[in-house]
Design a protein around this motif. Sequence first.
Motif, PDB file in Angstrom:
ATOM      1  N   ARG A   1       0.746  -1.314   0.312  1.00 27.18           N
ATOM      2  CA  ARG A   1       0.023   0.029   0.044  1.00 27.18           C
ATOM      3  C   ARG A   1       0.805   1.160   0.032  1.00 27.18           C
ATOM      4  NH1 ARG A   1      -3.152   1.478   5.241  1.00 27.18           N
ATOM      5  NH2 ARG A   1      -1.102   1.488   5.812  1.00 27.18           N
ATOM      6  N   GLU A   2       1.999   1.321   0.517  1.00 25.93           N
ATOM      7  CA  GLU A   2       2.918   2.459   0.873  1.00 25.93           C
ATOM      8  C   GLU A   2       3.327   2.716  -0.450  1.00 25.93           C
ATOM      9  OE1 GLU A   2       2.668   4.546   3.364  1.00 25.93           O
ATOM     10  OE2 GLU A   2       1.146   3.357   3.987  1.00 25.93           O
TER      11      GLU A   2
ATOM     12  N   ALA B   1      -6.432  -0.849  -7.559  1.00 23.16           N
ATOM     13  CA  ALA B   1      -5.343   0.164  -7.912  1.00 23.16           C
ATOM     14  C   ALA B   1      -4.299  -0.314  -8.866  1.00 23.16           C
ATOM     15  CB  ALA B   1      -4.611   0.531  -6.702  1.00 23.16           C
TER      16      ALA B   1
ATOM     17  N   PHE C   1       2.333   1.862  -3.286  1.00 24.78           N
ATOM     18  CA  PHE C   1       1.334   2.334  -4.499  1.00 24.78           C
ATOM     19  C   PHE C   1       1.080   3.814  -4.374  1.00 24.78           C
ATOM     20  CE2 PHE C   1      -0.882  -1.771  -6.077  1.00 24.78           C
ATOM     21  CZ  PHE C   1       0.052  -2.238  -6.344  1.00 24.78           C
ATOM     22  N   ARG C   2       0.988   4.164  -2.852  1.00 27.09           N
ATOM     23  CA  ARG C   2       0.599   5.561  -2.674  1.00 27.09           C
ATOM     24  C   ARG C   2       1.750   6.459  -3.013  1.00 27.09           C
ATOM     25  NH1 ARG C   2      -2.944   5.503   3.033  1.00 27.09           N
ATOM     26  NH2 ARG C   2      -0.892   5.596   4.009  1.00 27.09           N
ATOM     27  N   ARG C   3       3.008   5.735  -2.585  1.00 28.46           N
ATOM     28  CA  ARG C   3       3.813   6.878  -3.032  1.00 28.46           C
ATOM     29  C   ARG C   3       4.154   6.999  -4.596  1.00 28.46           C
ATOM     30  NH1 ARG C   3       7.862   3.880  -0.225  1.00 28.46           N
ATOM     31  NH2 ARG C   3       8.746   3.090  -2.191  1.00 28.46           N
TER      32      ARG C   3
ATOM     33  N   VAL D   1      -3.379   7.566  -7.700  1.00 30.67           N
ATOM     34  CA  VAL D   1      -4.078   6.636  -6.774  1.00 30.67           C
ATOM     35  C   VAL D   1      -4.780   7.183  -5.375  1.00 30.67           C
ATOM     36  CG1 VAL D   1      -2.006   6.378  -4.874  1.00 30.67           C
ATOM     37  CG2 VAL D   1      -3.594   4.438  -5.768  1.00 30.67           C
ATOM     38  N   ASP D   2      -5.713   6.570  -5.102  1.00 34.36           N
ATOM     39  CA  ASP D   2      -6.727   7.128  -4.061  1.00 34.36           C
ATOM     40  C   ASP D   2      -5.901   7.048  -2.943  1.00 34.36           C
ATOM     41  OD1 ASP D   2      -8.547   7.463  -1.986  1.00 34.36           O
ATOM     42  OD2 ASP D   2      -9.463   5.735  -2.373  1.00 34.36           O
ATOM     43  N   PRO D   3      -5.594   8.408  -2.212  1.00 33.52           N
ATOM     44  CA  PRO D   3      -4.901   8.716  -1.048  1.00 33.52           C
ATOM     45  C   PRO D   3      -5.434   7.824   0.031  1.00 33.52           C
ATOM     46  CG  PRO D   3      -5.770  10.528  -1.823  1.00 33.52           C
ATOM     47  CD  PRO D   3      -6.442   9.586  -2.622  1.00 33.52           C
ATOM     48  N   ASP D   4      -6.634   7.394   0.004  1.00 36.71           N
ATOM     49  CA  ASP D   4      -7.130   6.686   1.251  1.00 36.71           C
ATOM     50  C   ASP D   4      -7.058   4.943   0.788  1.00 36.71           C
ATOM     51  OD1 ASP D   4      -7.815   8.969   2.732  1.00 36.71           O
ATOM     52  OD2 ASP D   4      -9.638   8.949   1.647  1.00 36.71           O
ATOM     53  N   LEU D   5      -6.071   4.585   0.087  1.00 32.14           N
ATOM     54  CA  LEU D   5      -6.226   3.331  -0.524  1.00 32.14           C
ATOM     55  C   LEU D   5      -5.833   2.403   0.829  1.00 32.14           C
ATOM     56  CD1 LEU D   5      -5.796   1.134  -2.719  1.00 32.14           C
ATOM     57  CD2 LEU D   5      -3.230   1.685  -2.432  1.00 32.14           C
ATOM     58  N   THR D   6      -6.496   1.401   0.875  1.00 30.44           N
ATOM     59  CA  THR D   6      -6.097   0.360   2.227  1.00 30.44           C
ATOM     60  C   THR D   6      -5.305  -0.770   1.787  1.00 30.44           C
ATOM     61  OG1 THR D   6      -8.204  -0.951   1.652  1.00 30.44           O
ATOM     62  CG2 THR D   6      -8.518   0.926   2.770  1.00 30.44           C
TER      63      THR D   6
END
Length: 465
Positions: free
Chosen positions: A175-176, A199, A178-180, A185-190
């Motif tokens: 998740r980290e 994603a 992908f967010r980076r 990407v959705d910033p609230d991705l779980t």
Amino acid sequence: MSTFLGMPAGRGNLTGAPFPEAAREALGDAQLRRNLAKATTTIRAKRATVVGELPDWAALRAAGAAIKDDVLANLDEYLVRFEEALTARGTHVHWARDADEANRIVTDLVTATGTREVIKVKSMATAEIGLNEALARAGVHAVETDLAELIVQLGHDRPSHILVPAIHRGRAEIREIFRREMPDVDPDLTADPRALAEAAREHLRRKFLTADVAISGANFGIAETGSLVVVESEGNGRMCLTLPRTLISVVGIEKMLPTWRDLEVFLQLLPRSSTGERMNPYTSVWTGPTEGQTSHVVLVDNGRTAVLADPDGRAALRCIRCSACLNSCPVYERTGGHAYGSTYPGPIGAVLSPQLTGVARNPTLPFASSLCGVCYDVCPVAIDIPSMLVHLRGKVVEAGRTTPESTAMRALAWVMSDARRWRRFARLGKFGRTASRHVPLPGWSTARDVPQPPRQTFRDWWEAR
Ligand code: SF4
């Protein structure tokens, strides 16, 4: 372009730090060991269940080994037949002696199209030759479309498993990453697996729809028809193979199967041994380009003919990259794949990498095994990896690699070659063993008791009789 017997591998990703050093570092990572133990235990159990369902597994395994041995014995003929069949269906065939040549061919083909981005379906051969790095030097970005490969790429990491290259990563880490690394990407991705897969799907869909060039590998090449086969689980292969206008397939020369019917055996052996499934979700077979497409096949040697030249090592070329030996290996389960320093980790890496590069460039890998034999038991094409490891250890010793053990063995051979010398040594040996009970031998007596020497040696007893 011709290939010649015994050619060494050119540059590529087949060497790393010495195994003992890299393994020591990996063993200090408790999270890595937990991830690996969980994943390999699960895959092992699934494999055992689906293999146990087949009453003719042993016969299938023998058939797989026999087909591959026939391929290796007649590789020159099958390759020429494959080239003829490909050419007849409009595919351009290129031959690459080593990694540098393969990279040059692919880079030239890509840059000639004017594109700056290519999509890739998982291919170990391209990882082996370091194609992504070569394309980057030419200003071309390669996008991995296999989910695990994508995680590795976005994490600026290296693959650590043949089948699950990101096996060392947990969900929270993914998740980290992908967010980076994913711009929209959705910033609230779980860290929920479905959310992560979704994603990745959205990210890749945009790439599939805009890419002009795709690069693939192949699990098998069928000499009879000129067909290429990719076996995978996500459907990304099919998107890569059909959508772009140019398709370049990079294929190791050992991937041949003689006929279409031979595929039947391997499509049973491979999914059961790799993912523990009865059948893999996507099997893509293509024979020549699709309409409006230009297709190229690059046949890569990169040390394979050197492996073929060794009768005691060539069975390593039977490997179908299922990863069953990795999932079963007690050494791999504790160190993970990075410790092997090569695109090919685990037991198969320990025998294949040193053969592709020559043992001088990979002298520690043949020792990365306890020789327990479980890799041989689970291998669907019956590669006797333990015997091959012993054979390669012999080559390392012959090549003059000096270790404390080899120095001791050479000294012992000198002593034992003369009776008087041996007698004197035996008396000294008794003294030495007595002394060593009081003076620890670093690295040896920490895990063992030094045996108590006998009061009287056999020789003394015999003489005093
Ligand atoms: S050596 Fe055998 S078990 Fe290991 S990856 Fe290759 S085919 Fe699979």
